[in-house]
Design a protein around this motif. Structure first.
Motif, PDB file in Angstrom:
ATOM      1  N   LEU A 134       6.875  16.223   4.054  1.00 21.74           N
ATOM      2  CA  LEU A 134       6.185  14.960   3.808  1.00 21.74           C
ATOM      3  C   LEU A 134       6.228  14.688   2.317  1.00 21.74           C
ATOM      4  N   THR A 135       6.727  13.516   1.941  1.00 18.20           N
ATOM      5  CA  THR A 135       6.960  13.221   0.528  1.00 18.20           C
ATOM      6  C   THR A 135       6.099  12.097  -0.014  1.00 18.20           C
ATOM      7  N   GLY A 136       5.273  11.500   0.812  1.00 18.84           N
ATOM      8  CA  GLY A 136       4.425  10.416   0.342  1.00 18.84           C
ATOM      9  C   GLY A 136       3.937   9.575   1.508  1.00 18.84           C
ATOM     10  N   TRP A 137       3.517   8.366   1.211  1.00 21.76           N
ATOM     11  CA  TRP A 137       3.007   7.492   2.258  1.00 21.76           C
ATOM     12  C   TRP A 137       3.263   6.038   1.890  1.00 21.76           C
ATOM     13  N   GLN A 138       3.238   5.202   2.897  1.00 25.61           N
ATOM     14  CA  GLN A 138       3.322   3.765   2.750  1.00 25.61           C
ATOM     15  C   GLN A 138       2.294   3.139   3.683  1.00 25.61           C
ATOM     16  N   ALA A 139       2.086   1.861   3.539  1.00 22.55           N
ATOM     17  CA  ALA A 139       1.229   1.120   4.462  1.00 22.55           C
ATOM     18  C   ALA A 139       1.848  -0.249   4.701  1.00 22.55           C
ATOM     19  N   VAL A 140       1.770  -0.697   5.938  1.00 20.62           N
ATOM     20  CA  VAL A 140       2.355  -1.965   6.351  1.00 20.62           C
ATOM     21  C   VAL A 140       1.237  -2.904   6.778  1.00 20.62           C
ATOM     22  N   MET A 141       1.309  -4.148   6.313  1.00 19.05           N
ATOM     23  CA  MET A 141       0.385  -5.196   6.733  1.00 19.05           C
ATOM     24  C   MET A 141       1.111  -6.141   7.678  1.00 19.05           C
ATOM     25  N   VAL A 142       0.480  -6.428   8.814  1.00 21.73           N
ATOM     26  CA  VAL A 142       1.023  -7.373   9.784  1.00 21.73           C
ATOM     27  C   VAL A 142       0.162  -8.627   9.753  1.00 21.73           C
ATOM     28  N   ASP A 143       0.788  -9.767   9.481  1.00 23.40           N
ATOM     29  CA  ASP A 143       0.057 -11.029   9.353  1.00 23.40           C
ATOM     30  C   ASP A 143      -0.392 -11.599  10.695  1.00 23.40           C
ATOM     31  N   ASN A 144       0.371 -11.341  11.742  1.00 23.87           N
ATOM     32  CA  ASN A 144       0.124 -11.997  13.035  1.00 23.87           C
ATOM     33  C   ASN A 144       0.076 -10.987  14.182  1.00 23.87           C
ATOM     34  N   PRO A 145      -0.880 -10.050  14.162  1.00 21.05           N
ATOM     35  CA  PRO A 145      -0.909  -9.009  15.193  1.00 21.05           C
ATOM     36  C   PRO A 145      -1.239  -9.523  16.589  1.00 21.05           C
ATOM     37  N   ASP A 146      -1.674 -10.781  16.723  1.00 21.88           N
ATOM     38  CA  ASP A 146      -1.932 -11.323  18.057  1.00 21.88           C
ATOM     39  C   ASP A 146      -0.647 -11.709  18.782  1.00 21.88           C
ATOM     40  N   GLU A 147       0.450 -11.794  18.040  1.00 22.48           N
ATOM     41  CA  GLU A 147       1.753 -12.043  18.655  1.00 22.48           C
ATOM     42  C   GLU A 147       2.313 -10.744  19.217  1.00 22.48           C
ATOM     43  N   THR A 148       3.364 -10.846  20.030  1.00 19.40           N
ATOM     44  CA  THR A 148       4.046  -9.637  20.492  1.00 19.40           C
ATOM     45  C   THR A 148       4.755  -8.985  19.307  1.00 19.40           C
ATOM     46  N   PRO A 149       4.880  -7.659  19.299  1.00 20.17           N
ATOM     47  CA  PRO A 149       5.435  -6.966  18.135  1.00 20.17           C
ATOM     48  C   PRO A 149       6.826  -7.432  17.710  1.00 20.17           C
ATOM     49  N   ASP A 150       7.630  -7.942  18.650  1.00 21.12           N
ATOM     50  CA  ASP A 150       8.958  -8.411  18.248  1.00 21.12           C
ATOM     51  C   ASP A 150       8.878  -9.677  17.392  1.00 21.12           C
ATOM     52  N   ARG A 151       7.694 -10.273  17.278  1.00 21.90           N
ATOM     53  CA  ARG A 151       7.507 -11.466  16.456  1.00 21.90           C
ATOM     54  C   ARG A 151       6.626 -11.211  15.244  1.00 21.90           C
ATOM     55  N   TRP A 152       6.279  -9.954  15.003  1.00 22.00           N
ATOM     56  CA  TRP A 152       5.403  -9.657  13.883  1.00 22.00           C
ATOM     57  C   TRP A 152       6.048 -10.008  12.545  1.00 22.00           C
ATOM     58  N   ARG A 153       5.231 -10.547  11.653  1.00 26.01           N
ATOM     59  CA  ARG A 153       5.615 -10.743  10.251  1.00 26.01           C
ATOM     60  C   ARG A 153       4.853  -9.707   9.434  1.00 26.01           C
ATOM     61  N   SER A 154       5.571  -8.874   8.733  1.00 24.34           N
ATOM     62  CA  SER A 154       4.922  -7.766   8.032  1.00 24.34           C
ATOM     63  C   SER A 154       5.431  -7.653   6.605  1.00 24.34           C
ATOM     64  N   PHE A 155       4.633  -6.990   5.772  1.00 20.68           N
ATOM     65  CA  PHE A 155       5.025  -6.688   4.399  1.00 20.68           C
ATOM     66  C   PHE A 155       4.366  -5.382   4.005  1.00 20.68           C
ATOM     67  N   ARG A 156       4.901  -4.767   2.975  1.00 19.74           N
ATOM     68  CA  ARG A 156       4.355  -3.497   2.513  1.00 19.74           C
ATOM     69  C   ARG A 156       3.155  -3.726   1.616  1.00 19.74           C
ATOM     70  N   ALA A 157       2.111  -2.945   1.839  1.00 20.54           N
ATOM     71  CA  ALA A 157       0.923  -3.047   1.004  1.00 20.54           C
ATOM     72  C   ALA A 157       1.229  -2.548  -0.407  1.00 20.54           C
ATOM     73  N   LYS A 158       0.504  -3.078  -1.381  1.00 19.54           N
ATOM     74  CA  LYS A 158       0.619  -2.594  -2.749  1.00 19.54           C
ATOM     75  C   LYS A 158      -0.113  -1.262  -2.855  1.00 19.54           C
ATOM     76  N   ARG A 159       0.493  -0.308  -3.529  1.00 14.56           N
ATOM     77  CA  ARG A 159      -0.134   0.999  -3.677  1.00 14.56           C
ATOM     78  C   ARG A 159       0.398   1.678  -4.918  1.00 14.56           C
ATOM     79  N   ASP A 160      -0.363   2.634  -5.409  1.00 11.73           N
ATOM     80  CA  ASP A 160       0.045   3.423  -6.566  1.00 11.73           C
ATOM     81  C   ASP A 160       0.877   4.614  -6.101  1.00 11.73           C
ATOM     82  N   PRO A 161       1.627   5.249  -7.009  1.00 14.29           N
ATOM     83  CA  PRO A 161       2.352   6.469  -6.635  1.00 14.29           C
ATOM     84  C   PRO A 161       1.409   7.534  -6.091  1.00 14.29           C
ATOM     85  N   THR A 162       1.919   8.347  -5.194  1.00  9.94           N
ATOM     86  CA  THR A 162       1.110   9.380  -4.562  1.00  9.94           C
ATOM     87  C   THR A 162       0.584  10.374  -5.594  1.00  9.94           C
ATOM     88  N   ARG A 163      -0.734  10.620  -5.539  1.00 10.55           N
ATOM     89  CA  ARG A 163      -1.338  11.630  -6.397  1.00 10.55           C
ATOM     90  C   ARG A 163      -2.003  12.695  -5.554  1.00 10.55           C
TER      91      ARG A 163
END
Length: 391
Positions: free
Chosen positions: A172-201
């Motif tokens: 395990l080398t770190g972590w990321q987080a994903v934000m989904v704007d429209n989770p009420d839609e089916t997953p094949d229609r999700w619009r997502s972006f990566r959350a802002k985060r600092d380097p792993t400490r």
């Protein structure tokens, strides 16, 4: 077992070995001194729930996975997040024809798993081969942690993994987080972006041990590289909803309390030192306490729990409560136990993962590698200094 000529099964076995190895030293029910006097001392009684396990067998292409986080999406919809997943693209229900992708998801309709429906989702690669729902980035792949619905958005934590020159071949080398704007839609229609985060400490992977929203904050549990020491981070809920996970606050013990990461000279406080790499935490309304569930031991492991009055604890002793029947299978691996407090159906739903040291034996034991489900009930007594306490 291959997908397009790629031998994928060993990766899933190695992940199971990694999770099991990291908790090998936790074979005893060690922990803190437990709840104080006049606090509830619960006993968790459980039994298998085969009707709920059928939820994970509703698609002949989805042949099992080695982890199962759940997220309440609201209005009777539940998101399931799975790690290494076997997929038979031909839909013949054959593991011998299945390949393995790094992750997949499912959408459950209905809060009672015994009567709900499930639809599974993954991406498509070249030649329509199954691919990970959360795609690899170069040499890095992702195993999902937990997630949480925050208002109109969905936040999902991911553990980043790379090959490494160690006995397991990865780390395990770190972590990321994903934000989904429209989770009420089916997953094949999700619009997502990566959350802002600092380097792993501090070498901590938040989100693999459960996510909570309480008192205006989003709390994320996780472990360090040892897989034994558990920690807790949090962000203001408004920041998390905006996809801003920079400068988390860490629990640094009773004296220091919560400290912003940019003010810390040393690592945060250890919540408990007999954890495992993946566990679950939720609030149990019948106890009005927080419950943490994990496995105990290596390979043929048991299930254990502990409780606390607040997200940061102090946490009580780890108590063994279930001996899975799969323990009788030579070479079995049991790991990644966690609770699902918002599911209904006459009891607390608890899942755990099963695998085998020899991946080819998954063909001999078709029940392995599907999430196993038990349901439990807490029975409490009151510890008291009085001699006339109620048992």
């Amino acid at each position: 077992m291959t997908a397009g000529g790629r031998a994928m099964i060993p990766a899933g076995r190695l992940r199971a070995l990694f999770l099991s190895f990291m908790m090998a030293v936790c074979t005893a029910c060690a922990g803190s001194d437990g709840p104080a006097a006049d606090e509830p001392t619960p006993r968790l009684s459980v039994r298998p729930w085969p009707a709920a396990e059928r939820l994970f067998r509703q698609d002949g292409r989805w042949m099992g996975a080695d982890d199962a986080h759940s997220v309440d999406l609201g209005k009777g919809r539940v998101l399931w997040l799975f790690g290494d997943t076997l997929v038979d693209a031909q839909g013949q229900g054959s593991r011998r024809q299945a390949g393995m992708i790094r992750n997949s998801i499912g959408i459950q309709k209905g809060y009672d798993p015994a009567g709900a429906s499930m639809a599974f989702f993954w991406k498509r690669a070249q030649h329509a081969e199954p691919a990970s729902f959360f795609p690899e980035r170069g040499a890095t792949w992702y195993w999902p942690g937990d997630g949480i619905r925050i208002g109109t958005r969905l936040l999902i934590f991911l553990a980043a993994v790379n090959t490494a020159p160690n006995p397991l071949g990865f780390a395990l080398t770190g972590w990321q987080a994903v934000m989904v704007d429209n989770p009420d839609e089916t997953p094949d229609r999700w619009r997502s972006f990566r959350a802002k985060r600092d380097p792993t400490r501090f070498g901590i992977i938040p989100g693999t041990g459960g996510i909570l929203a309480r008192d205006g904050f989003v709390y994320a549990y996780g472990c360090d590289a040892s897989g034994q020491r558990a920690y807790l981070a949090r962000w203001p809920e408004n920041n998390a909803a905006a996809g801003d996970l920079r400068d988390p606050q860490w629990w640094c013990g009773d004296d220091a309390g919560w400290l912003a990461e940019n003010r810390m000279q040393a690592g945060p406080a250890v919540l408990f030192a007999d954890a495992q790499s993946e566990f679950g935490v939720c609030h149990e309304p019948h106890l009005n306490r927080y419950v943490q569930i994990q496995t105990i031991g290596f390979g043929a492991a048991d299930l254990g729990f502990r409780t606390a009055a607040s997200p940061q604890g102090p946490w009580g002793a780890l108590t063994r409560f279930y001996l899975p029947p799969e323990k009788t299978i030579p070479g079995v691996l049991i790991y990644a136990a966690k609770p699902h407090c918002f599911l209904t159906g006459n009891g607390l739903a608890i899942t755990y993962a099963t695998n085998h040291m020899d991946p080819e034996r998954l063909n001999d034991y078709p029940a392995l590698y599907y999430p196993r489900v038990v349901r439990g009930a807490f029975l409490t007594t009151i510890k008291s200094r009085r001699s006339d306490h109620v048992p």
